[in-house]
Design a protein around this motif. Structure first.
Motif, PDB file in Angstrom:
ATOM      1  N   ALA A   3       3.422   5.797  10.034  1.00 51.44           N
ATOM      2  CA  ALA A   3       3.766   6.799   8.521  1.00 51.44           C
ATOM      3  C   ALA A   3       2.078   7.157   8.317  1.00 51.44           C
ATOM      4  O   ALA A   3       1.077   6.727   9.046  1.00 51.44           O
ATOM      5  CB  ALA A   3       3.879   5.677   7.462  1.00 51.44           C
ATOM      6  N   LEU A   4       2.216   8.078   7.438  1.00 58.20           N
ATOM      7  CA  LEU A   4       1.019   8.581   6.631  1.00 58.20           C
ATOM      8  C   LEU A   4       0.963   8.170   5.429  1.00 58.20           C
ATOM      9  O   LEU A   4       1.738   8.417   4.434  1.00 58.20           O
ATOM     10  CB  LEU A   4       0.904  10.180   6.682  1.00 58.20           C
ATOM     11  CG  LEU A   4      -0.473  11.001   6.934  1.00 58.20           C
ATOM     12  CD1 LEU A   4      -1.404  10.649   7.922  1.00 58.20           C
ATOM     13  CD2 LEU A   4      -0.272  12.288   6.567  1.00 58.20           C
ATOM     14  N   ASN A   5      -0.390   7.196   4.727  1.00 55.86           N
ATOM     15  CA  ASN A   5      -0.114   7.005   3.400  1.00 55.86           C
ATOM     16  C   ASN A   5      -0.190   8.205   2.652  1.00 55.86           C
ATOM     17  O   ASN A   5      -1.012   8.943   2.630  1.00 55.86           O
ATOM     18  CB  ASN A   5      -1.561   5.991   3.352  1.00 55.86           C
ATOM     19  CG  ASN A   5      -1.471   5.392   1.996  1.00 55.86           C
ATOM     20  OD1 ASN A   5      -0.571   5.304   1.314  1.00 55.86           O
ATOM     21  ND2 ASN A   5      -2.704   5.006   1.463  1.00 55.86           N
ATOM     22  N   ARG A   6       1.138   8.160   1.692  1.00 50.10           N
ATOM     23  CA  ARG A   6       1.035   9.352   0.898  1.00 50.10           C
ATOM     24  C   ARG A   6       1.265  10.784   1.524  1.00 50.10           C
ATOM     25  O   ARG A   6       0.826  11.924   1.205  1.00 50.10           O
ATOM     26  CB  ARG A   6       0.116   9.384  -0.018  1.00 50.10           C
ATOM     27  CG  ARG A   6      -0.271   8.039  -1.113  1.00 50.10           C
ATOM     28  CD  ARG A   6      -1.140   8.123  -2.180  1.00 50.10           C
ATOM     29  NE  ARG A   6      -1.326   6.767  -2.626  1.00 50.10           N
ATOM     30  CZ  ARG A   6      -2.110   6.525  -3.653  1.00 50.10           C
ATOM     31  NH1 ARG A   6      -2.739   7.625  -4.318  1.00 50.10           N
ATOM     32  NH2 ARG A   6      -2.194   5.339  -4.125  1.00 50.10           N
ATOM     33  N   GLY A   7       1.616  10.686   2.812  1.00 51.38           N
ATOM     34  CA  GLY A   7       2.166  11.804   3.430  1.00 51.38           C
ATOM     35  C   GLY A   7       3.237  11.938   4.379  1.00 51.38           C
ATOM     36  O   GLY A   7       3.978  10.898   4.349  1.00 51.38           O
TER      37      GLY A   7
END
Length: 272
Positions: free
Chosen positions: A237-241
């Motif tokens: 994942a991308l933190n907040r993305g």
């Protein structure tokens, strides 16, 4: 009565989900029908197979799992009812591949002996069945699921099919170190086929090395991270993305778990 858990790619803008549930109500009044998902990407068998895999441990034994993601509707692909610790109704196209790793079917029947529902207030012309070739969710699978939900015998649905002959997708879950991207969720997180996420190690995907942590918040906003997801598979994942977009990821892309680095975590080399 057995509850019915319903998954499809029908979406919520059209009446398809409601019509299937109306048929279930007509054929098996009072049987509980619970929705698992309906806004899955259209005709995406890998995404639907993962959705069933993630949900299955929380479904009671003897529940009826009605799943309809059916790109081959109306072709020679079989309509099946398969029996394990739960009862599975849907197309024989690999949709249940990952669910059956958790709950293998011990026998199955092709659905051939179901009378489709009749539309109210419409007088069918001879030989005419509205949508008979394109809406098996309504005309085959919902009546079959209702039959099983009432506790009736699967043998009455049609001839037996050897369980080993049921179609599986070419997917393998493995502890690693090598796997692939299985699918993506709506947040753009990549769900892999890897069953382990050793902390402080890194994963390599698309030429980038990404640290493995317990959760998103252990990296800065905008940074990539790998972790063991809620379905028990390693995710990226991308933190907040959106990792799919930011990292250029796609289904089937190789993913490799590497040993822990000796120094600080390497940069994720995000594009500008």
């Amino acid at each position: 009565m057995h509850p019915v858990f319903f998954l499809s790619d029908f979406g919520l803008e059209d009446p398809y989900v409601g019509v299937v549930k109306a048929v279930l109500w007509e054929k098996a009044p009072g049987v509980p029908v619970l929705d698992l998902a309906h806004a899955l990407p259209p005709q995406d068998l890998r995404r639907a197979a993962y959705a069933l895999f993630e949900a299955l441990p929380y479904l009671p034994e003897q529940a009826v799992v009605l799943a309809v993601v059916d790109p081959g509707v109306g072709t020679k692909r079989r309509a099946i009812a398969a029996l394990g610790r739960r009862l599975y109704v849907g197309p024989d196209n690999g949709l249940f591949t990952l669910a059956w790793l958790l709950d293998p079917p011990i026998r199955a029947h092709e659905i051939t002996c179901i009378s489709p529902p009749s539309p109210k207030g419409i007088l069918p012309l001879p030989g005419w069945a509205p949508g008979g070739y394109t809406f098996h969710g309504r005309d085959l699978f919902a009546p079959a699921a209702a039959h099983l939900a009432l506790g009736l015998a699967a043998e009455e649905l049609g001839p037996e099919v050897p369980a080993q002959d049921l179609i599986r997708l070419p997917l393998t879950l493995t502890p690693g170190p090598e796997g692939e991207i299985l699918t993506f969720d709506r947040f753009g997180n990549a769900i892999t086929t890897l069953l382990e996420a050793p902390l402080e190690s890194v994963v390599e995907v698309a030429g980038k090395r990404i640290p493995i942590r317990q959760t998103f918040g252990q990296v800065e906003a905008g940074e990539a991270v790998a972790y063991l997801g809620s379905g028990g598979l390693l995710e990226i994942a991308l933190n907040r993305g959106n990792a799919k977009e930011a990292l250029g990821l796609r289904e089937g892309m190789p993913v490799v778990i590497l040993p822990p680095p000796s120094g600080p975590p390497p940069p994720t080399d995000l594009p500008p």
